[in-house]
Design a protein around this motif. Structure first.
Motif, PDB file in Angstrom:
ATOM      1  N   LEU A  20      -0.604 -11.068   4.813  1.00  0.00           N
ATOM      2  CA  LEU A  20      -0.033 -11.027   3.464  1.00  0.00           C
ATOM      3  C   LEU A  20       1.465 -11.311   3.475  1.00  0.00           C
ATOM      4  CD1 LEU A  20      -1.743  -7.805   2.095  1.00  0.00           C
ATOM      5  CD2 LEU A  20      -2.419 -10.180   1.713  1.00  0.00           C
ATOM      6  N   HIS A  21       1.943 -11.826   2.358  1.00  0.00           N
ATOM      7  CA  HIS A  21       3.376 -12.002   2.176  1.00  0.00           C
ATOM      8  C   HIS A  21       4.018 -10.626   2.010  1.00  0.00           C
ATOM      9  CE1 HIS A  21       3.647 -16.358   1.723  1.00  0.00           C
ATOM     10  NE2 HIS A  21       2.431 -16.267   1.245  1.00  0.00           N
ATOM     11  N   THR A  22       5.247 -10.499   2.417  1.00  0.00           N
ATOM     12  CA  THR A  22       5.953  -9.221   2.345  1.00  0.00           C
ATOM     13  C   THR A  22       6.025  -8.701   0.919  1.00  0.00           C
ATOM     14  OG1 THR A  22       7.250  -9.914   4.247  1.00  0.00           O
ATOM     15  CG2 THR A  22       8.061  -8.013   3.016  1.00  0.00           C
ATOM     16  N   ASP A  23       6.257  -9.568  -0.050  1.00  0.00           N
ATOM     17  CA  ASP A  23       6.301  -9.141  -1.458  1.00  0.00           C
ATOM     18  C   ASP A  23       4.993  -8.472  -1.869  1.00  0.00           C
ATOM     19  OD1 ASP A  23       8.775 -10.300  -1.528  1.00  0.00           O
ATOM     20  OD2 ASP A  23       8.152 -12.057  -2.674  1.00  0.00           O
ATOM     21  N   ASP A  24       3.871  -9.050  -1.454  1.00  0.00           N
ATOM     22  CA  ASP A  24       2.566  -8.482  -1.792  1.00  0.00           C
ATOM     23  C   ASP A  24       2.349  -7.130  -1.125  1.00  0.00           C
ATOM     24  OD1 ASP A  24       1.945 -10.699  -3.350  1.00  0.00           O
ATOM     25  OD2 ASP A  24       1.045 -11.771  -1.664  1.00  0.00           O
ATOM     26  N   ILE A  25       2.827  -6.993   0.091  1.00  0.00           N
ATOM     27  CA  ILE A  25       2.700  -5.716   0.796  1.00  0.00           C
ATOM     28  C   ILE A  25       3.490  -4.637   0.067  1.00  0.00           C
ATOM     29  CG2 ILE A  25       3.287  -4.492   2.921  1.00  0.00           C
ATOM     30  CD1 ILE A  25       2.683  -7.138   4.404  1.00  0.00           C
ATOM     31  N   ARG A  30       2.192   0.514  -4.478  1.00  0.00           N
ATOM     32  CA  ARG A  30       2.175   1.181  -5.787  1.00  0.00           C
ATOM     33  C   ARG A  30       0.797   1.689  -6.195  1.00  0.00           C
ATOM     34  NH1 ARG A  30       5.439  -3.587  -8.760  1.00  0.00           N
ATOM     35  NH2 ARG A  30       7.297  -3.505  -7.464  1.00  0.00           N
ATOM     36  N   VAL A  31      -0.226   1.309  -5.472  1.00  0.00           N
ATOM     37  CA  VAL A  31      -1.597   1.671  -5.836  1.00  0.00           C
ATOM     38  C   VAL A  31      -1.798   3.185  -5.826  1.00  0.00           C
ATOM     39  CG1 VAL A  31      -4.025   1.491  -5.157  1.00  0.00           C
ATOM     40  CG2 VAL A  31      -2.542  -0.518  -5.037  1.00  0.00           C
ATOM     41  N   SER A  32      -1.407   3.815  -4.752  1.00  0.00           N
ATOM     42  CA  SER A  32      -1.580   5.271  -4.645  1.00  0.00           C
ATOM     43  C   SER A  32      -0.712   5.794  -3.504  1.00  0.00           C
ATOM     44  CB  SER A  32      -3.041   5.628  -4.377  1.00  0.00           C
ATOM     45  OG  SER A  32      -3.420   5.231  -3.070  1.00  0.00           O
ATOM     46  N   ARG A  33      -0.656   7.095  -3.403  1.00  0.00           N
ATOM     47  CA  ARG A  33       0.107   7.730  -2.319  1.00  0.00           C
ATOM     48  C   ARG A  33      -0.496   7.373  -0.953  1.00  0.00           C
ATOM     49  NH1 ARG A  33       4.916   9.405  -0.717  1.00  0.00           N
ATOM     50  NH2 ARG A  33       4.786  11.218   0.613  1.00  0.00           N
ATOM     51  N   ALA A  34      -1.813   7.303  -0.882  1.00  0.00           N
ATOM     52  CA  ALA A  34      -2.475   6.951   0.379  1.00  0.00           C
ATOM     53  C   ALA A  34      -2.121   5.515   0.798  1.00  0.00           C
ATOM     54  CB  ALA A  34      -3.984   7.115   0.250  1.00  0.00           C
ATOM     55  N   TRP A  35      -2.123   4.581  -0.155  1.00  0.00           N
ATOM     56  CA  TRP A  35      -1.737   3.208   0.153  1.00  0.00           C
ATOM     57  C   TRP A  35      -0.271   3.158   0.575  1.00  0.00           C
ATOM     58  CZ3 TRP A  35      -4.182  -1.272   0.932  1.00  0.00           C
ATOM     59  CH2 TRP A  35      -5.503  -1.371   0.528  1.00  0.00           C
ATOM     60  N   GLN A  36       0.565   3.935  -0.092  1.00  0.00           N
ATOM     61  CA  GLN A  36       1.982   3.967   0.254  1.00  0.00           C
ATOM     62  C   GLN A  36       2.166   4.407   1.707  1.00  0.00           C
ATOM     63  OE1 GLN A  36       4.338   6.696  -2.068  1.00  0.00           O
ATOM     64  NE2 GLN A  36       6.204   5.551  -1.677  1.00  0.00           N
ATOM     65  N   ASP A  37       1.403   5.383   2.142  1.00  0.00           N
ATOM     66  CA  ASP A  37       1.487   5.850   3.525  1.00  0.00           C
ATOM     67  C   ASP A  37       1.084   4.757   4.515  1.00  0.00           C
ATOM     68  OD1 ASP A  37       2.328   8.322   2.610  1.00  0.00           O
ATOM     69  OD2 ASP A  37       0.349   9.253   2.786  1.00  0.00           O
ATOM     70  N   VAL A  38       0.013   4.024   4.203  1.00  0.00           N
ATOM     71  CA  VAL A  38      -0.446   2.933   5.076  1.00  0.00           C
ATOM     72  C   VAL A  38       0.631   1.850   5.172  1.00  0.00           C
ATOM     73  CG1 VAL A  38      -2.099   1.021   5.243  1.00  0.00           C
ATOM     74  CG2 VAL A  38      -2.906   3.319   4.745  1.00  0.00           C
TER      75      VAL A  38
END
Length: 125
Positions: A20-25, A30-38
């Motif tokens: 993925l592009h860095t912008d997309d990462i 922003r999806v959720s706290r769990a995604w933020q941790d990943v």
């Protein structure tokens, strides 16, 4: 029932997020706290390079990667407030950055792992 966040380990996430592009990462956190941790663990592991202005694509070979160790996040222009907000959230992941005098203090305060700083006395655009 397990979610994809629980099934994939950090090695698998690294393989997936490398595509993925860095912008997309950054947006996906922003999806959720769990995604933020990943996303945070991924960026902390590979490191992030913040660039201001445009750079020739041929310099790096690939538009969204500097090397196998850094992810590039390009900012269109030098806006100190945006730069400081970005560093407040992602500072420990930043290992390389462009800056001007107005962002140097924020970079030094919030980026304990920075290894390479490019300081420009004039606009980087």
């Amino acid at each position: 029932m397990a979610t994809i966040l629980e099934v994939f380990n950090d090695d698998v996430w690294r393989l997936v997020l490398d595509w993925l592009h860095t912008d997309d990462i950054i947006r996906s956190e922003r999806v959720s706290r769990a995604w933020q941790d990943v996303i945070y663990r991924y960026l902390e592991g590979c490191g992030m390079s913040i660039e201001i202005g445009t750079r020739p694509k041929l310099w790096y070979g690939v538009n969204h990667k500097l090397s196998h160790t850094y992810r590039i996040l390009r900012l269109e222009e030098d806006k100190p407030e945006i730069h400081r907000n970005l560093l407040q959230k992602w500072g420990p992941c930043v290992k390389k950055a462009d800056c001007v005098n107005s962002t140097m203090e924020a970079l030094v305060k919030r980026c304990p792992n920075v290894k390479d700083i490019t300081v420009c006395m004039t606009s980087l655009n």
